[in-house]
Design a protein around this motif. Sequence first.
Motif, PDB file in Angstrom:
ATOM      1  N   TYR A   1      29.076  36.701  46.229  1.00 51.17           N
ATOM      2  CA  TYR A   1      28.852  37.829  45.317  1.00 51.17           C
ATOM      3  C   TYR A   1      27.372  38.036  44.984  1.00 51.17           C
ATOM      4  O   TYR A   1      26.990  39.148  44.567  1.00 51.17           O
ATOM      5  CB  TYR A   1      29.626  37.606  44.013  1.00 51.17           C
ATOM      6  CG  TYR A   1      31.115  37.597  44.190  1.00 51.17           C
ATOM      7  CD1 TYR A   1      31.814  38.743  44.525  1.00 51.17           C
ATOM      8  CD2 TYR A   1      31.838  36.414  44.024  1.00 51.17           C
ATOM      9  CE1 TYR A   1      33.192  38.723  44.695  1.00 51.17           C
ATOM     10  CE2 TYR A   1      33.212  36.386  44.196  1.00 51.17           C
ATOM     11  CZ  TYR A   1      33.892  37.536  44.529  1.00 51.17           C
ATOM     12  OH  TYR A   1      35.249  37.518  44.697  1.00 51.17           O
TER      13      TYR A   1
ATOM     14  N   VAL B   1      26.929  42.865  44.413  1.00 49.82           N
ATOM     15  CA  VAL B   1      27.784  43.650  43.512  1.00 49.82           C
ATOM     16  C   VAL B   1      26.975  44.828  43.005  1.00 49.82           C
ATOM     17  O   VAL B   1      26.021  44.658  42.234  1.00 49.82           O
ATOM     18  CB  VAL B   1      28.296  42.789  42.331  1.00 49.82           C
ATOM     19  CG1 VAL B   1      29.156  43.641  41.407  1.00 49.82           C
ATOM     20  CG2 VAL B   1      29.065  41.592  42.851  1.00 49.82           C
TER      21      VAL B   1
ATOM     22  N   SER C   1      28.361  47.583  41.482  1.00 50.48           N
ATOM     23  CA  SER C   1      28.997  48.168  40.288  1.00 50.48           C
ATOM     24  C   SER C   1      28.561  47.418  39.041  1.00 50.48           C
ATOM     25  O   SER C   1      27.719  46.515  39.097  1.00 50.48           O
ATOM     26  CB  SER C   1      30.520  48.124  40.423  1.00 50.48           C
ATOM     27  OG  SER C   1      30.973  46.783  40.501  1.00 50.48           O
TER      28      SER C   1
ATOM     29  N   ILE D   1      32.545  42.634  38.309  1.00 49.60           N
ATOM     30  CA  ILE D   1      33.863  42.333  38.886  1.00 49.60           C
ATOM     31  C   ILE D   1      34.547  41.326  37.985  1.00 49.60           C
ATOM     32  O   ILE D   1      33.943  40.327  37.569  1.00 49.60           O
ATOM     33  CB  ILE D   1      33.733  41.753  40.313  1.00 49.60           C
ATOM     34  CG1 ILE D   1      33.063  42.769  41.249  1.00 49.60           C
ATOM     35  CG2 ILE D   1      35.105  41.374  40.858  1.00 49.60           C
ATOM     36  CD1 ILE D   1      32.808  42.223  42.650  1.00 49.60           C
TER      37      ILE D   1
ATOM     38  N   LEU E   1      37.471  38.621  37.849  1.00 44.50           N
ATOM     39  CA  LEU E   1      38.284  37.809  38.763  1.00 44.50           C
ATOM     40  C   LEU E   1      39.229  36.927  37.962  1.00 44.50           C
ATOM     41  O   LEU E   1      38.861  36.387  36.913  1.00 44.50           O
ATOM     42  CB  LEU E   1      37.384  36.933  39.637  1.00 44.50           C
ATOM     43  CG  LEU E   1      36.401  37.657  40.565  1.00 44.50           C
ATOM     44  CD1 LEU E   1      35.440  36.651  41.194  1.00 44.50           C
ATOM     45  CD2 LEU E   1      37.147  38.422  41.634  1.00 44.50           C
TER      46      LEU E   1
ATOM     47  N   GLN F   1      46.061  39.853  35.705  1.00 46.71           N
ATOM     48  CA  GLN F   1      45.615  41.216  35.977  1.00 46.71           C
ATOM     49  C   GLN F   1      45.891  42.173  34.822  1.00 46.71           C
ATOM     50  O   GLN F   1      45.059  42.999  34.475  1.00 46.71           O
ATOM     51  CB  GLN F   1      46.292  41.727  37.260  1.00 46.71           C
ATOM     52  CG  GLN F   1      45.861  40.992  38.518  1.00 46.71           C
ATOM     53  CD  GLN F   1      44.353  41.068  38.730  1.00 46.71           C
ATOM     54  OE1 GLN F   1      43.777  42.150  38.830  1.00 46.71           O
ATOM     55  NE2 GLN F   1      43.702  39.918  38.785  1.00 46.71           N
TER      56      GLN F   1
ATOM     57  N   ALA G   1      34.220  47.953  35.287  1.00 49.18           N
ATOM     58  CA  ALA G   1      34.357  46.700  36.026  1.00 49.18           C
ATOM     59  C   ALA G   1      35.629  46.737  36.875  1.00 49.18           C
ATOM     60  O   ALA G   1      36.661  47.274  36.472  1.00 49.18           O
ATOM     61  CB  ALA G   1      34.389  45.520  35.063  1.00 49.18           C
ATOM     62  N   GLU G   2      35.547  46.152  38.042  1.00 50.82           N
ATOM     63  CA  GLU G   2      36.675  46.116  38.972  1.00 50.82           C
ATOM     64  C   GLU G   2      37.477  44.835  38.786  1.00 50.82           C
ATOM     65  O   GLU G   2      36.909  43.749  38.645  1.00 50.82           O
ATOM     66  CB  GLU G   2      36.146  46.202  40.408  1.00 50.82           C
ATOM     67  CG  GLU G   2      37.225  46.120  41.468  1.00 50.82           C
ATOM     68  CD  GLU G   2      36.647  46.037  42.875  1.00 50.82           C
ATOM     69  OE1 GLU G   2      37.426  45.855  43.825  1.00 50.82           O
ATOM     70  OE2 GLU G   2      35.398  46.123  42.999  1.00 50.82           O
ATOM     71  N   ARG G   3      38.787  44.943  38.808  1.00 51.91           N
ATOM     72  CA  ARG G   3      39.648  43.762  38.684  1.00 51.91           C
ATOM     73  C   ARG G   3      40.089  43.298  40.073  1.00 51.91           C
ATOM     74  O   ARG G   3      40.517  44.088  40.901  1.00 51.91           O
ATOM     75  CB  ARG G   3      40.897  44.076  37.854  1.00 51.91           C
ATOM     76  CG  ARG G   3      40.636  44.473  36.429  1.00 51.91           C
ATOM     77  CD  ARG G   3      41.961  44.623  35.701  1.00 51.91           C
ATOM     78  NE  ARG G   3      41.860  45.530  34.579  1.00 51.91           N
ATOM     79  CZ  ARG G   3      42.895  45.920  33.857  1.00 51.91           C
ATOM     80  NH1 ARG G   3      44.107  45.486  34.146  1.00 51.91           N
ATOM     81  NH2 ARG G   3      42.716  46.750  32.851  1.00 51.91           N
ATOM     82  N   ARG G   4      40.011  41.998  40.270  1.00 52.70           N
ATOM     83  CA  ARG G   4      40.476  41.413  41.530  1.00 52.70           C
ATOM     84  C   ARG G   4      41.244  40.129  41.244  1.00 52.70           C
ATOM     85  O   ARG G   4      40.906  39.379  40.331  1.00 52.70           O
ATOM     86  CB  ARG G   4      39.303  41.099  42.463  1.00 52.70           C
ATOM     87  CG  ARG G   4      38.543  42.315  42.967  1.00 52.70           C
ATOM     88  CD  ARG G   4      37.460  41.887  43.937  1.00 52.70           C
ATOM     89  NE  ARG G   4      36.605  43.006  44.335  1.00 52.70           N
ATOM     90  CZ  ARG G   4      35.575  42.893  45.161  1.00 52.70           C
ATOM     91  NH1 ARG G   4      35.259  41.690  45.668  1.00 52.70           N
ATOM     92  NH2 ARG G   4      34.860  43.955  45.468  1.00 52.70           N
TER      93      ARG G   4
ATOM     94  N   GLY H   1      27.132  42.926  37.876  1.00 53.81           N
ATOM     95  CA  GLY H   1      26.513  43.595  39.012  1.00 53.81           C
ATOM     96  C   GLY H   1      25.301  44.418  38.629  1.00 53.81           C
ATOM     97  O   GLY H   1      24.882  44.462  37.454  1.00 53.81           O
TER      98      GLY H   1
END
Length: 210
Positions: A130, A134, A136, A139, A141, A147, A161-164, A178
Amino acid sequence: MSMLTPPGMGGQYRITGDKYPRMRPPRRRARLVAAVVASVAVLGLIGWGTLQLIDVFTGGSKKTTTAGTKTGCHTKADTAAQVKSLPKPGQITVNVYNATARTGLAKSTADELKKRGFRIGSVGNAPGEYDKKVKSAGILLGPPSAQNTSLAVLGAQLTGAERRADARKGTDVDLVLGDAFKGLEKPAAAEQALTELTAPAPSATTKKSC
């Protein structure tokens, strides 16, 4: 032989006594029966017609419609409030990692999250997969189970923010910062986002009404 018997007539036409018998033609029973049947049929038709007229003027058709409506059941949808259960910030451990070229970003962000009630785990630079990759804001995690629970609560603090999900063990979650990260949401905005997450959601149930 009686004197009243005409000459040449005897046998069944033999007359005895002093008076001539009255000669009547045989009754025609078939015609009589037919007339009776026809009369009964006519009376039946008249009675049926009378009942139909009574139903029309007294609302008999409404009764039939009402009865028909009762036999058909309809479903109605009712909405019941279903409250979402989310963990409190104090039940969530967050590891904060910096994937940008800015120094001290992970520590300052971790300090702010701690003020807002989160438990802080590891703080430092992001792992190689990462680091500097990144673009954005960040993230989030965590395990699949997080989730819609822990990551949803943490995500209220950081817009965009992106969820993974990953295959980690345990319940800790990671926040990888990021290049587009400008800071956490204002406390009031983050609180409003949490309120919306825990707002009751309508749950449709069906009921039959007959």
